[in-house]
Write a protein that holds these residues in place. Sequence first.
Motif, PDB file in Angstrom:
ATOM      1  N   LEU A   1      33.523 140.915  84.131  1.00 31.49           N
ATOM      2  CA  LEU A   1      34.758 141.437  83.518  1.00 31.49           C
ATOM      3  C   LEU A   1      34.495 141.912  81.937  1.00 31.49           C
ATOM      4  CD1 LEU A   1      37.587 139.198  84.998  1.00 31.49           C
ATOM      5  CD2 LEU A   1      36.494 141.279  85.906  1.00 31.49           C
ATOM      6  N   PRO A   2      35.207 143.091  81.905  1.00 32.08           N
ATOM      7  CA  PRO A   2      35.079 143.489  80.340  1.00 32.08           C
ATOM      8  C   PRO A   2      35.223 142.735  79.260  1.00 32.08           C
ATOM      9  CG  PRO A   2      36.310 144.896  81.634  1.00 32.08           C
ATOM     10  CD  PRO A   2      36.200 143.790  82.527  1.00 32.08           C
ATOM     11  N   LYS A   3      34.611 142.630  78.232  1.00 28.38           N
ATOM     12  CA  LYS A   3      34.676 141.695  76.920  1.00 28.38           C
ATOM     13  C   LYS A   3      35.975 142.140  76.207  1.00 28.38           C
ATOM     14  CE  LYS A   3      30.038 140.471  76.275  1.00 28.38           C
ATOM     15  NZ  LYS A   3      30.179 139.026  76.518  1.00 28.38           N
ATOM     16  N   ILE A   4      36.771 141.359  75.672  1.00 30.19           N
ATOM     17  CA  ILE A   4      37.638 141.654  74.997  1.00 30.19           C
ATOM     18  C   ILE A   4      37.501 141.032  73.495  1.00 30.19           C
ATOM     19  CG2 ILE A   4      40.194 141.098  74.601  1.00 30.19           C
ATOM     20  CD1 ILE A   4      40.534 140.913  77.547  1.00 30.19           C
ATOM     21  N   THR A   5      37.678 141.977  72.360  1.00 29.32           N
ATOM     22  CA  THR A   5      37.496 141.558  71.271  1.00 29.32           C
ATOM     23  C   THR A   5      38.085 142.314  70.084  1.00 29.32           C
ATOM     24  OG1 THR A   5      35.848 143.184  70.886  1.00 29.32           O
ATOM     25  CG2 THR A   5      34.951 141.083  71.747  1.00 29.32           C
ATOM     26  N   GLU A   6      39.061 143.164  70.592  1.00 32.05           N
ATOM     27  CA  GLU A   6      39.993 143.992  69.695  1.00 32.05           C
ATOM     28  C   GLU A   6      41.044 143.072  69.024  1.00 32.05           C
ATOM     29  OE1 GLU A   6      40.031 144.358  72.875  1.00 32.05           O
ATOM     30  OE2 GLU A   6      42.003 144.522  73.696  1.00 32.05           O
ATOM     31  N   HIS A   7      41.167 141.960  69.316  1.00 29.89           N
ATOM     32  CA  HIS A   7      42.140 140.955  68.833  1.00 29.89           C
ATOM     33  C   HIS A   7      41.542 140.348  67.412  1.00 29.89           C
ATOM     34  CE1 HIS A   7      39.488 138.520  71.283  1.00 29.89           C
ATOM     35  NE2 HIS A   7      39.941 137.559  70.809  1.00 29.89           N
ATOM     36  N   LEU A   8      40.235 140.329  67.564  1.00 25.99           N
ATOM     37  CA  LEU A   8      39.406 140.098  66.311  1.00 25.99           C
ATOM     38  C   LEU A   8      39.235 140.818  64.985  1.00 25.99           C
ATOM     39  CD1 LEU A   8      36.417 138.039  68.185  1.00 25.99           C
ATOM     40  CD2 LEU A   8      38.430 137.159  67.397  1.00 25.99           C
ATOM     41  N   THR A   9      39.567 142.217  65.195  1.00 27.75           N
ATOM     42  CA  THR A   9      39.507 143.024  64.362  1.00 27.75           C
ATOM     43  C   THR A   9      40.895 143.748  64.094  1.00 27.75           C
ATOM     44  OG1 THR A   9      39.015 144.740  65.827  1.00 27.75           O
ATOM     45  CG2 THR A   9      37.223 143.724  64.734  1.00 27.75           C
ATOM     46  N   GLY A  10      42.056 143.217  64.332  1.00 25.63           N
ATOM     47  CA  GLY A  10      43.325 143.469  64.192  1.00 25.63           C
ATOM     48  C   GLY A  10      43.837 144.552  65.186  1.00 25.63           C
ATOM     49  N   GLY A  11      43.195 144.715  66.293  1.00 24.68           N
ATOM     50  CA  GLY A  11      43.614 145.760  67.158  1.00 24.68           C
ATOM     51  C   GLY A  11      44.590 145.253  68.147  1.00 24.68           C
ATOM     52  N   LEU A  12      45.035 143.920  68.067  1.00 24.71           N
ATOM     53  CA  LEU A  12      46.051 143.559  68.900  1.00 24.71           C
ATOM     54  C   LEU A  12      47.270 143.229  68.075  1.00 24.71           C
ATOM     55  CD1 LEU A  12      46.473 142.693  71.796  1.00 24.71           C
ATOM     56  CD2 LEU A  12      45.857 140.268  71.348  1.00 24.71           C
ATOM     57  N   LYS A  13      48.457 143.705  68.668  1.00 25.06           N
ATOM     58  CA  LYS A  13      49.694 143.442  67.927  1.00 25.06           C
ATOM     59  C   LYS A  13      50.628 142.546  68.636  1.00 25.06           C
ATOM     60  CE  LYS A  13      48.329 145.916  64.761  1.00 25.06           C
ATOM     61  NZ  LYS A  13      47.760 145.416  63.357  1.00 25.06           N
ATOM     62  N   LYS A  14      51.416 141.934  68.365  1.00 24.24           N
ATOM     63  CA  LYS A  14      52.608 141.011  68.900  1.00 24.24           C
ATOM     64  C   LYS A  14      53.330 142.010  69.681  1.00 24.24           C
ATOM     65  CE  LYS A  14      55.432 137.050  67.943  1.00 24.24           C
ATOM     66  NZ  LYS A  14      56.152 136.132  66.963  1.00 24.24           N
ATOM     67  N   GLY A  15      53.851 141.485  70.959  1.00 29.97           N
ATOM     68  CA  GLY A  15      54.870 142.235  71.842  1.00 29.97           C
ATOM     69  C   GLY A  15      54.312 142.172  73.332  1.00 29.97           C
ATOM     70  N   PRO A  16      55.148 142.690  74.102  1.00 31.44           N
ATOM     71  CA  PRO A  16      55.134 142.549  75.345  1.00 31.44           C
ATOM     72  C   PRO A  16      53.798 143.204  75.941  1.00 31.44           C
ATOM     73  CG  PRO A  16      57.227 143.544  74.993  1.00 31.44           C
ATOM     74  CD  PRO A  16      56.297 143.350  73.848  1.00 31.44           C
ATOM     75  N   ARG A  17      53.009 142.793  76.908  1.00 35.47           N
ATOM     76  CA  ARG A  17      51.661 143.384  77.518  1.00 35.47           C
ATOM     77  C   ARG A  17      52.343 143.908  78.743  1.00 35.47           C
ATOM     78  NH1 ARG A  17      50.813 142.430  73.205  1.00 35.47           N
ATOM     79  NH2 ARG A  17      49.305 140.959  72.227  1.00 35.47           N
ATOM     80  N   ARG A  18      52.094 145.320  78.990  1.00 31.84           N
ATOM     81  CA  ARG A  18      52.225 146.252  80.156  1.00 31.84           C
ATOM     82  C   ARG A  18      50.692 146.434  80.643  1.00 31.84           C
ATOM     83  NH1 ARG A  18      57.300 144.990  80.840  1.00 31.84           N
ATOM     84  NH2 ARG A  18      58.664 145.558  79.040  1.00 31.84           N
ATOM     85  N   PHE A  19      50.968 146.550  82.159  1.00 30.16           N
ATOM     86  CA  PHE A  19      49.628 146.934  82.750  1.00 30.16           C
ATOM     87  C   PHE A  19      49.434 148.235  83.050  1.00 30.16           C
ATOM     88  CE2 PHE A  19      50.780 142.588  85.042  1.00 30.16           C
ATOM     89  CZ  PHE A  19      50.237 141.847  83.879  1.00 30.16           C
TER      90      PHE A  19
END
Length: 509
Positions: free
Chosen positions: A286-304
């Motif tokens: 599965l794809p790696k997820i790293t954007e949260h480590l560089t400020g790319g993820l914000k608080k709020g609902p997660r839609r698909f």
Amino acid sequence: MNHDKLTPINSEIVRLKHSRVLSGQAPRTLDLFAGCGGLTLGFDAAGFKTIGAVEFDPDAARSHAINFLSDRPSELFKVHSQAKDITKVEPAELMKMLELTGPIDQQVDVIIGGPPCQAFARVGRAKLREVADHPEAFLQDPRGNLYLRYLHYVRELKPIAILMENVPDVLNYGGHNIAEETCETLSEMGYSCGYTLLNSVFFGVPQMRERMFLIAVASEIADKVSFPSPTHWIEIPRGYEGTRQVALQTVKRGLFDDDAFFVEPPVADRQHCQPAVTAMDALSDLPKITEHLTGGLKKGPRRFDTLVPYPQSTLTNYAKTMRTWVGFENAEGIKDHVIRYLPRDYDIFRRMEPGDQYPEAYKHAVALFEERLAALRRTSGRAIGPRSKDYQTLWTATVPPYDVSKFPNKWRKMEADAPARTLMAHLGKDGYSHIHYDCEQARTISVREAARLQSFPDGFILSGSMNPAFKQIGNAVPALLAKALAENILRMLRSKNIEKISPKKAQTI
């Protein structure tokens, strides 16, 4: 209550439904307390065909309809996708809602589901038998016991096979062995019954998840019931064995318990079984997820709503199964590969070792705090004491607030080379029980990764946003275990040739 008043399943109904199955037609299943459809997914894959479901949660009900009943006309699909309260919907009303015409006891071959056991200890055997023979009894019971409602549906729809699922504690609930007492009632209704404990890891699921399963088959079809044999092997951690022994305290297992319904759990043979599927087997493609480590993820609902393409990688056999499951194939990528926003904890996750739990995480957090405090003192040139605002602010921003002595198991970092531990419904609230094994990603698992650990294929669609989806997955029965159980039940239904009826008549029911 006079036990003689119990009405066994009608022999003609058994003969008609069984002949239909023997003629090669798919047994028709109704999923009660269906959730998003873990059981339905396994049963459909084994050759059954769902006709509908009853589920109280709106997101889960819609997920079930989207995945299994999307080919219905639009108005009927709306009915399938609506949440339904089993305490208010009668079986006859449900059949009418689903546009299933004819006698209601000829529409369903198999009932599956996991009814909650709340209030059972205050009801017991007498009420079970009362409901079995008197459909109004449940409505007069203010405690609203949902196990009774399940049996009411069995009584009215007369399936030739039944599957119940629940947590192991159902075998020792308030001094009651609910499975044993339910089997007693089903036996008097004309079913051969048995129950056991099965761990999903022994059936190719990358997760150690123990549950009680009860199977009942019309006694005219099967003299006794059986359970599937394990296909995978691993040495289970001590905690799981301890939980099993606590649950089995009230189970009749001795030489003089021939009338008991408990079936000893099948034992995995290390010599003939495959190695258990590990977390890395399940998730590495599965794809790696790293954007949260560089400020790319914000608080709020997660839609698909964003497709994340699959990376180029070598697929494990398990990953191939998840991408190519018949009816749920997916060759492009995934939309529900989303994670929680937990900025305080990313550095803690990175430092944790595989298998670390909250006490170890807390120690890492304190060490991080001390490092950051020393750096702050150096850069500010000030002596920052424990009573200062800066000290308290930094502590709150670094160290989780939970008491180590009260929450030792609240966090856990997965091991790459072992199956995951049990996914819980509270994944919908935090997710700390399943921290990803990859230190570089430093995060909790995504919705799709949770689905992979429950053996839900990548083409399975989850309705709603992140939190409801986590809850749906955490509550589900692993699909591969459900498939093994379904295949076993189908063998029982097809193993005995009772008197056949004409194919033409079989088509009419």
